[in-house]
Design a protein around this motif. Structure first.
Motif, PDB file in Angstrom:
ATOM      1  N   GLN A  61       0.833  -1.207   0.000  1.00 15.19           N
ATOM      2  CA  GLN A  61       0.000   0.000   0.000  1.00 15.19           C
ATOM      3  C   GLN A  61       0.866   1.254   0.000  1.00 15.19           C
ATOM      4  O   GLN A  61       0.565   2.241  -0.696  1.00 15.19           O
ATOM      5  CB  GLN A  61      -0.918  -0.006   1.232  1.00 15.19           C
ATOM      6  CG  GLN A  61      -1.853   1.198   1.318  1.00 15.19           C
ATOM      7  CD  GLN A  61      -2.797   1.276   0.138  1.00 15.19           C
ATOM      8  OE1 GLN A  61      -3.328   0.268  -0.309  1.00 15.19           O
ATOM      9  NE2 GLN A  61      -3.009   2.480  -0.382  1.00 15.19           N
ATOM     10  N   SER A  62       1.950   1.230   0.755  1.00 14.55           N
ATOM     11  CA  SER A  62       2.859   2.376   0.785  1.00 14.55           C
ATOM     12  C   SER A  62       3.498   2.601  -0.582  1.00 14.55           C
ATOM     13  O   SER A  62       3.590   3.734  -1.068  1.00 14.55           O
ATOM     14  CB  SER A  62       3.951   2.157   1.839  1.00 14.55           C
ATOM     15  OG  SER A  62       3.397   2.090   3.136  1.00 14.55           O
ATOM     16  N   LEU A  63       3.939   1.500  -1.201  1.00 19.59           N
ATOM     17  CA  LEU A  63       4.535   1.623  -2.539  1.00 19.59           C
ATOM     18  C   LEU A  63       3.511   2.149  -3.539  1.00 19.59           C
ATOM     19  O   LEU A  63       3.825   2.980  -4.398  1.00 19.59           O
ATOM     20  CB  LEU A  63       5.070   0.264  -2.997  1.00 19.59           C
ATOM     21  CG  LEU A  63       6.284  -0.282  -2.226  1.00 19.59           C
ATOM     22  CD1 LEU A  63       6.601  -1.700  -2.679  1.00 19.59           C
ATOM     23  CD2 LEU A  63       7.496   0.618  -2.425  1.00 19.59           C
ATOM     24  N   SER A  64       2.279   1.666  -3.430  1.00 22.69           N
ATOM     25  CA  SER A  64       1.215   2.133  -4.322  1.00 22.69           C
ATOM     26  C   SER A  64       0.953   3.625  -4.122  1.00 22.69           C
ATOM     27  O   SER A  64       0.742   4.371  -5.084  1.00 22.69           O
ATOM     28  CB  SER A  64      -0.058   1.327  -4.062  1.00 22.69           C
ATOM     29  OG  SER A  64      -1.119   1.791  -4.872  1.00 22.69           O
ATOM     30  N   THR A  65       0.985   4.059  -2.858  1.00 19.88           N
ATOM     31  CA  THR A  65       0.794   5.484  -2.557  1.00 19.88           C
ATOM     32  C   THR A  65       1.894   6.324  -3.193  1.00 19.88           C
ATOM     33  O   THR A  65       1.634   7.378  -3.784  1.00 19.88           O
ATOM     34  CB  THR A  65       0.783   5.707  -1.034  1.00 19.88           C
ATOM     35  OG1 THR A  65      -0.306   4.984  -0.467  1.00 19.88           O
ATOM     36  CG2 THR A  65       0.642   7.185  -0.701  1.00 19.88           C
ATOM     37  N   ILE A  66       3.130   5.850  -3.081  1.00 20.14           N
ATOM     38  CA  ILE A  66       4.261   6.584  -3.662  1.00 20.14           C
ATOM     39  C   ILE A  66       4.101   6.683  -5.176  1.00 20.14           C
ATOM     40  O   ILE A  66       4.266   7.754  -5.775  1.00 20.14           O
ATOM     41  CB  ILE A  66       5.591   5.885  -3.303  1.00 20.14           C
ATOM     42  CG1 ILE A  66       5.851   5.988  -1.798  1.00 20.14           C
ATOM     43  CG2 ILE A  66       6.744   6.502  -4.079  1.00 20.14           C
ATOM     44  CD1 ILE A  66       7.045   5.181  -1.328  1.00 20.14           C
ATOM     45  N   ILE A  67       3.760   5.554  -5.814  1.00 19.98           N
ATOM     46  CA  ILE A  67       3.611   5.543  -7.278  1.00 19.98           C
ATOM     47  C   ILE A  67       2.489   6.483  -7.711  1.00 19.98           C
ATOM     48  O   ILE A  67       2.632   7.251  -8.669  1.00 19.98           O
ATOM     49  CB  ILE A  67       3.350   4.104  -7.775  1.00 19.98           C
ATOM     50  CG1 ILE A  67       4.602   3.246  -7.567  1.00 19.98           C
ATOM     51  CG2 ILE A  67       2.952   4.106  -9.243  1.00 19.98           C
ATOM     52  CD1 ILE A  67       4.389   1.772  -7.852  1.00 19.98           C
ATOM     53  N   SER A  68       1.358   6.430  -7.004  1.00 23.07           N
ATOM     54  CA  SER A  68       0.224   7.293  -7.355  1.00 23.07           C
ATOM     55  C   SER A  68       0.582   8.763  -7.189  1.00 23.07           C
ATOM     56  O   SER A  68       0.240   9.602  -8.032  1.00 23.07           O
ATOM     57  CB  SER A  68      -0.990   6.955  -6.481  1.00 23.07           C
ATOM     58  OG  SER A  68      -1.405   5.630  -6.695  1.00 23.07           O
ATOM     59  N   GLU A  69       1.279   9.069  -6.102  1.00 22.15           N
ATOM     60  CA  GLU A  69       1.646  10.462  -5.831  1.00 22.15           C
ATOM     61  C   GLU A  69       2.582  10.992  -6.916  1.00 22.15           C
ATOM     62  O   GLU A  69       2.401  12.101  -7.428  1.00 22.15           O
ATOM     63  CB  GLU A  69       2.318  10.552  -4.459  1.00 22.15           C
ATOM     64  CG  GLU A  69       2.474  11.966  -3.925  1.00 22.15           C
ATOM     65  CD  GLU A  69       1.158  12.563  -3.469  1.00 22.15           C
ATOM     66  OE1 GLU A  69       1.079  13.798  -3.398  1.00 22.15           O
ATOM     67  OE2 GLU A  69       0.205  11.801  -3.205  1.00 22.15           O
TER      68      GLU A  69
END
Length: 569
Positions: A293-301
């Protein structure tokens, strides 16, 4: 090897494989997080440079030029109907003046005929014949001079009429064809100005967004690293499980060299390690979910930031640079200005002809007035002298009176011509003032301003394109690194998902323990297993699992400060 031993060895192998993958994967993902964070810092610098590019002095100058050129083109478009009307008024007045000049030429011709008749008649007179010949010759010479002057004026009037007609025709045609384009170009320039202002404002917003995202991503990266470190505890727990199972299967060194295997103890240990394995997998699954989820947040941001950055370049039409559209709008305005200059030349030429012709016309009318007076006086004197001759001078009196009447007609035409000349001059002055007021004489400077703006926009577009290319490349690299990390975590999660099945097989292998009798030496072994734990969750799970068998776990004595260089948690 018995079936139980085989199952135990297979379980240990499966657990060790997952443990090994955890160590390798977490090390790689940690490195990728660090690499991604470094790339993001480069992305942030690119966005800052992009924002600065749209706020630079060159783009600001181009923005001001867009607004100024739009205003001046709008003035040109609004002035066209007034100029056409003034040219039409000038054209009609020039045509009317031509009609009066024709009348004047006709009367001058009549003066010449009368003067020749008077000259013939004077030759037949007896006595004072020389005076009459002198009178008629003077009248003839005056008429000839006026005739030459009027003929010159007529030729000038034709040139003037042709110049004004040409200017009027071109102006009306230009207005019909290009006034809508001038209006459209004005709208496009204003829209381009609004786009430029909007993009500059957006660049400030993107810069602020990048700052906020930098803080957010730094927090997420830090939290992910903490999660990775915490996830390493699962690897330690799996190692502890393997150590316990190896003690049961004698697949490796026992926890305590002097410890011997016992049937009930081994089954309890297997049951205990199965419970530890299930709990470790649940904890690990939750940790992996948070990391993903953290990696997904970084990618989305970062994807959002890159998209915002690309929008600064592309504006409304996708990948094409909005500065390219500004450049196209300026080029169109430049073409229209060139057409305005071409159309304005015919007006300037007509005004130049008007200026020169009016001077000649006014001089000719002034001279005509003097000549009319002289011709009238000559006719009156000749008529008086002829009256003294009686019947012999009667014909000459008639001729002299005819000369006076014709001269009066010439004077009347001259009087009617004067307001027309004033009208021509007035229309020309108004037209000149209109052109001056609407800065048409500064079209060349406007062209130069457009060229400067084009140069600034093209230079800015080239720099902007380079920054966007850098942004996209760095964004692609960031996406590749972060998605690689996510894929590794997902693969690790799939591998770890097999652990509950391993635990289930272990539980099936030992069967239902029911009531188990554990002697003090067995409890010592279990206590030694407990003492090896480094996580509180392991200890809780150990206590809970043994409590079902009525076994109370003894807490180990605290280690002396010089015997322990790490802190349990």
């Amino acid at each position: 090897m018995t079936s139980s031993d085989y199952q135990l060895a297979a379980a240990i192998t499966s657990i060790e494989q997952v443990s090994s993958r955890i160590e390798t994967t977490f090390a790689q993902v940690g490195g990728q997080l660090g690499q991604g964070h470094t790339i993001f810092q480069g992305l942030n610098e690119s966005l800052s440079a992009l924002s600065g590019e749209l706020s630079c002095a060159q783009i600001e100058g181009a923005s001001g030029a867009l607004q100024d050129i739009a205003r001046r083109l709008n003035d040109l478009a609004e002035a066209l109907p007034a100029e056409s009307a003034l040219l039409d008024r000038l054209r009609i007045t020039v045509i009317e003046s031509g009609g009066l000049l024709k009348q004047l030429a006709k009367y001058v011709g009549m003066i010449m005929i009368v003067a020749r008749s008077a000259k013939i008649e004077s030759a037949s007179l007896d006595g004072d014949r020389g005076d009459f010949v002198a009178f008629t010759q003077e009248a003839f010479d005056l008429g000839k001079a006026v005739q030459i002057s009027i003929e010159d004026c007529a030729r000038d009037q034709q040139l003037l009429a042709a110049a004004v007609e040409t200017a009027w025709s071109r102006q009306t045609e230009f207005e019909r064809r290009y006034r809508p384009q001038l209006g459209a170009s004005t709208t496009e320039l204003r829209s381009a100005f609004a786009d430029l202002q909007r993009q500059r404002n957006s660049s400030i917003h993107v810069a602020d967004l990048a700052g906020g995202s930098a803080r957010k991503i730094s927090d997420v990266v830090g939290r992910s690293i903490v999660l990775l470190q915490a996830g390493d505890s699962t690897r330690q727990r799996l190692e502890h499980v393997c150590e316990g199972l190896q003690r049961v299967g004698d697949a490796g060194p026992t926890l305590v060299p002097t410890m011997t295997a016992g049937g009930s103890l081994d089954r309890v240990i297997v049951q205990l390690e199965a419970a530890q394995l299930k709990d470790a997998q649940q904890e690990f699954e939750s940790g992996i979910g948070e990391i993903v989820q953290s990696l997904s947040t970084i990618i989305s941001e970062v994807s959002l930031l890159i998209e915002r950055g690309r929008s600064l370049h592309g504006g409304k039409d996708g990948d094409s640079s909005f500065l390219s559209r500004v450049r196209g709008t300026l080029a169109q305005a430049s073409n229209l200005i060139a057409m305005c200059e071409d159309g304005g030349r015919s007006i300037d030429e007509a005004l130049s002809v008007v200026e020169g012709t009016l001077v000649k016309f006014r001089d000719a009318i002034a001279n005509l007035a003097d000549s009319v007076i002289d011709i009238t006086l000559i006719g009156m004197n000749a008529s008086l002298k002829a009256g003294h001759l009686g019947a012999k001078g009667r014909a000459f009196v008639v001729i002299a009176n005819e000369m006076k009447v014709t001269a009066d007609h010439m004077s009347g035409v001259a009087v009617r011509l004067e307001p027309l000349l004033a009208g021509i001059g007035g229309a020309a002055d108004e037209l000149r003032a209109t052109r001056s007021r609407n800065e048409q004489h500064e079209l060349s400077s406007m062209e130069a301003e457009i060229l400067r703006a084009l140069h600034e926009v093209e230079a800015g577009n080239e720099r902007l394109g380079g920054l966007i290319l850098r942004l996209v490349q760095e964004g692609g690299e960031f996406d590749r690194v972060m998605n690689g990390a996510m894929d590794q975590m997902a693969t690790l999660g799939v591998g770890a998902a097999a652990l509950p099945a391993v635990a289930q097989r272990l539980e099936s292998a030992v069967g239902d323990l029911g009531t188990v009798a554990i002697d003090p030496s067995d409890e010592a072994v279990l206590d030694q297993l407990y003492a090896r734990y480094t996580m509180e969750r392991e200890r809780n799970q150990h206590r809970d699992a043994l409590r079902r068998f009525g076994i109370v776990t003894k807490e180990p004595e605290p280690a002396a400060a010089d015997e322990c260089d790490f802190e349990l948690f």
